[in-house]
Design an enzyme around this catalytic site. Structure first.
Site, PDB file in Angstrom:
ATOM      1  N   ASP A 133      73.536 -19.479  27.921  1.00  0.00           N
ATOM      2  CA  ASP A 133      73.163 -18.236  27.261  1.00  0.00           C
ATOM      3  C   ASP A 133      73.746 -17.026  27.994  1.00  0.00           C
ATOM      4  O   ASP A 133      73.853 -17.031  29.221  1.00  0.00           O
ATOM      5  CB  ASP A 133      71.629 -18.129  27.230  1.00  0.00           C
ATOM      6  CG  ASP A 133      71.150 -17.088  26.238  1.00  0.00           C
ATOM      7  OD1 ASP A 133      71.961 -16.606  25.419  1.00  0.00           O
ATOM      8  OD2 ASP A 133      69.951 -16.746  26.284  1.00  0.00           O
ATOM      9  N   GLY A 134      74.109 -15.998  27.222  1.00  0.00           N
ATOM     10  CA  GLY A 134      74.519 -14.730  27.813  1.00  0.00           C
ATOM     11  C   GLY A 134      75.952 -14.326  27.554  1.00  0.00           C
ATOM     12  O   GLY A 134      76.405 -13.295  28.068  1.00  0.00           O
ATOM     13  N   GLY A 165      77.374 -13.116  24.849  1.00  0.00           N
ATOM     14  CA  GLY A 165      77.459 -11.842  24.141  1.00  0.00           C
ATOM     15  C   GLY A 165      77.134 -10.661  25.027  1.00  0.00           C
ATOM     16  O   GLY A 165      77.822  -9.629  24.994  1.00  0.00           O
ATOM     17  N   SER A 220      74.145 -24.379  18.050  1.00  0.00           N
ATOM     18  CA  SER A 220      72.915 -24.864  17.424  1.00  0.00           C
ATOM     19  C   SER A 220      73.008 -24.797  15.908  1.00  0.00           C
ATOM     20  O   SER A 220      73.894 -24.130  15.342  1.00  0.00           O
ATOM     21  CB  SER A 220      71.718 -24.033  17.899  1.00  0.00           C
ATOM     22  OG  SER A 220      71.739 -22.749  17.294  1.00  0.00           O
ATOM     23  N   ASN A 280      73.002 -21.300  14.832  1.00  0.00           N
ATOM     24  CA  ASN A 280      74.175 -20.461  15.097  1.00  0.00           C
ATOM     25  C   ASN A 280      75.061 -20.266  13.871  1.00  0.00           C
ATOM     26  O   ASN A 280      75.931 -19.380  13.858  1.00  0.00           O
ATOM     27  CB  ASN A 280      75.012 -21.042  16.240  1.00  0.00           C
ATOM     28  CG  ASN A 280      74.373 -20.876  17.605  1.00  0.00           C
ATOM     29  OD1 ASN A 280      74.653 -21.629  18.534  1.00  0.00           O
ATOM     30  ND2 ASN A 280      73.492 -19.885  17.743  1.00  0.00           N
ATOM     31  N   ARG A 324      75.425 -16.716  12.396  1.00  0.00           N
ATOM     32  CA  ARG A 324      76.215 -15.659  13.018  1.00  0.00           C
ATOM     33  C   ARG A 324      77.347 -15.218  12.080  1.00  0.00           C
ATOM     34  O   ARG A 324      77.679 -15.923  11.134  1.00  0.00           O
ATOM     35  CB  ARG A 324      76.791 -16.150  14.353  1.00  0.00           C
ATOM     36  CG  ARG A 324      75.730 -16.412  15.404  1.00  0.00           C
ATOM     37  CD  ARG A 324      76.343 -16.766  16.739  1.00  0.00           C
ATOM     38  NE  ARG A 324      75.318 -16.928  17.762  1.00  0.00           N
ATOM     39  CZ  ARG A 324      75.574 -17.122  19.056  1.00  0.00           C
ATOM     40  NH1 ARG A 324      76.832 -17.170  19.485  1.00  0.00           N
ATOM     41  NH2 ARG A 324      74.582 -17.268  19.914  1.00  0.00           N
ATOM     42  N   ARG A 327      68.446 -22.570  31.817  1.00  0.00           N
ATOM     43  CA  ARG A 327      68.860 -21.597  30.797  1.00  0.00           C
ATOM     44  C   ARG A 327      69.275 -20.324  31.507  1.00  0.00           C
ATOM     45  O   ARG A 327      68.466 -19.681  32.172  1.00  0.00           O
ATOM     46  CB  ARG A 327      67.748 -21.292  29.796  1.00  0.00           C
ATOM     47  CG  ARG A 327      68.233 -20.272  28.756  1.00  0.00           C
ATOM     48  CD  ARG A 327      67.305 -20.124  27.581  1.00  0.00           C
ATOM     49  NE  ARG A 327      67.953 -19.276  26.571  1.00  0.00           N
ATOM     50  CZ  ARG A 327      67.821 -19.419  25.266  1.00  0.00           C
ATOM     51  NH1 ARG A 327      67.063 -20.390  24.783  1.00  0.00           N
ATOM     52  NH2 ARG A 327      68.437 -18.605  24.417  1.00  0.00           N
ATOM     53  N   ARG A 332      63.161 -19.690  26.873  1.00  0.00           N
ATOM     54  CA  ARG A 332      62.774 -20.445  25.685  1.00  0.00           C
ATOM     55  C   ARG A 332      63.723 -21.633  25.532  1.00  0.00           C
ATOM     56  O   ARG A 332      64.804 -21.662  26.113  1.00  0.00           O
ATOM     57  CB  ARG A 332      62.784 -19.570  24.439  1.00  0.00           C
ATOM     58  CG  ARG A 332      64.117 -18.908  24.143  1.00  0.00           C
ATOM     59  CD  ARG A 332      64.042 -17.995  22.921  1.00  0.00           C
ATOM     60  NE  ARG A 332      65.313 -17.360  22.651  1.00  0.00           N
ATOM     61  CZ  ARG A 332      65.724 -16.222  23.203  1.00  0.00           C
ATOM     62  NH1 ARG A 332      64.944 -15.596  24.074  1.00  0.00           N
ATOM     63  NH2 ARG A 332      66.907 -15.714  22.904  1.00  0.00           N
ATOM     64  N   SER A 334      64.788 -22.927  22.404  1.00  0.00           N
ATOM     65  CA  SER A 334      65.708 -22.723  21.272  1.00  0.00           C
ATOM     66  C   SER A 334      66.095 -24.030  20.579  1.00  0.00           C
ATOM     67  O   SER A 334      67.258 -24.261  20.261  1.00  0.00           O
ATOM     68  CB  SER A 334      66.968 -21.970  21.744  1.00  0.00           C
ATOM     69  OG  SER A 334      66.624 -20.674  22.190  1.00  0.00           O
ATOM     70  N   GLU A 361      61.420 -30.036  34.069  1.00  0.00           N
ATOM     71  CA  GLU A 361      61.261 -28.802  34.834  1.00  0.00           C
ATOM     72  C   GLU A 361      62.259 -27.790  34.269  1.00  0.00           C
ATOM     73  O   GLU A 361      63.322 -28.165  33.753  1.00  0.00           O
ATOM     74  CB  GLU A 361      61.553 -29.052  36.314  1.00  0.00           C
ATOM     75  CG  GLU A 361      60.614 -30.057  36.973  1.00  0.00           C
ATOM     76  CD  GLU A 361      59.183 -29.564  37.017  1.00  0.00           C
ATOM     77  OE1 GLU A 361      58.971 -28.358  37.228  1.00  0.00           O
ATOM     78  OE2 GLU A 361      58.267 -30.391  36.819  1.00  0.00           O
TER      79      GLU A 361
END
Length: 238
Positions: free
Chosen positions: A13-14, A16, A58, A61, A64, A178, A184, A186, A197
Site C-alpha cells: 500500500d502507498g 498513490g 484486488s 481495484n 479505479r 501492510r 485493515r 482489505s 500477527e
C-alpha cells in the site's frame, strides 16, 4: 514460536501517496513499486521465509480509472517477463491467486500461466501473487464447490472447506505486513489470515526495502502467539 514466520503476506500500500507527495502521476508510484517487490522477495528468501504472498490487485481495484487499470496491466506484464529468469534461478515457485475476471488481458493471463509452469518444479520459497483476488469471493467459491461435490452439511468442517479453497496446500499466514500505516485487511486471504500477527509500518510501499522487511520479522519474533490460549509471557504482557 518459529524464529522466522513460515508464511508472510504483504499488502503493498502507498503507491498513490508516494507519487502524490512528489507531484507525480499515480502511475509513477506503481512503477516505483517494482524495486520494492524484488527487494522483498530477496529479503524473504534470505531470511528463510517459505511462503510469501503479495497483494497486487484486488477485485475492488477494477473500480479505479480505466487508464490506471490499463497501465497496471501493462506494467505487471513487463515485470513478470523481466524477472522470470531471476525467479527461476532463485528457486522460487510462482503462482497467481485469482485471475478469473475476463477483463484481464489474455496475454497477461498467459504470462501468468507461463511463469507458473516455468517455476513449477522449484522447491525454494513459494511466491503467491494475488491478482484480481478477493478473500470473500474465495470463500464463496469454496462453498459452491462443496455444494457441487454433494458434501452433506454435517460433514462440513473447517478442514473440509479449506480443501476447496484455491491452492489448499497454502499454510495459514503467520505475519501480515501492510505498508503506509493503514490498518485493515482489505479482503486479502481472509481465511488464511485468521490468526496472523499484523505489522503496519509507516513507510510507503515504493520506499519499502529489505531492512524494513527484517524489522517486521523482528516485530513478529517479539509477539506471543496464543491462538486463543493463555499467555506464555510473564504477567500476560504482549
Amino acid at each position: 514460536m518459529r524464529a522466522v514466520p513460515r508464511h508472510v503476506a504483504c499488502v503493498m500500500d502507498g503507491n498513490g501517496r508516494w507519487a502524490r507527495r512528489r507531484s507525480l502521476p499515480r502511475t509513477a508510484g506503481h512503477r516505483a513499486a517494482e524495486t520494492a517487490v524484488i527487494d522483498v522477495i530477496e529479503a524473504a528468501r534470505a531470511a528463510g521465509v517459505e511462503w510469501l504472498s503479495l497483494y497486487a490487485f484486488s477485485t475492488e481495484n477494477w473500480s479505479r480509472p480505466s487508464d490506471e487499470v490499463d497501465y497496471l496491466m501493462r506494467l505487471v506484464r513487463r515485470v513478470v517477463r523481466k524477472h522470470a529468469p531471476l525467479l527461476l534461478a532463485r528457486g522460487v515457485r510462482c503462482r497467481f491467486l485469482g485471475v478469473s475476471d475476463p477483463r484481464i488481458p489474455p496475454e497477461l493471463a498467459q504470462d501468468f500461466d507461463d511463469l507458473t509452469t516455468l517455476t513449477g518444479e522449484n522447491r525454494g520459497m513459494t511466491l503467491t501473487v494475488a491478482f484480481d483476488h478477493g478473500g470473500r469471493r474465495d470463500i464463496v467459491e469454496a462453498a459452491r464447490s462443496l455444494i457441487r461435490s454433494g458434501t452433506p452439511a454435517g460433514e462440513v468442517t473447517e478442514a473440509v472447506l479449506a480443501a476447496h479453497l484455491p491452492f489448499p496446500d497454502t499454510p495459514d499466514v503467520d505475519l501480515v505486513i501492510r505498508t503506509s500505516g493503514e490498518q485493515r485487511i482489505s479482503n486479502f486471504m481472509l481465511w488464511q489470515v485468521a490468526y496472523a500477527e499484523m505489522v503496519f509500518p509507516q513507510v510507503l510501499w515504493p520506499d519499502f526495502r529489505a531492512p524494513h522487511f527484517v524489522e517486521c520479522l523482528q516485530a513478529y519474533r517479539r509477539r506471543d502467539r496464543r491462538f486463543g490460549g493463555a499467555p506464555t509471557q510473564p504477567n500476560g504482557e504482549h
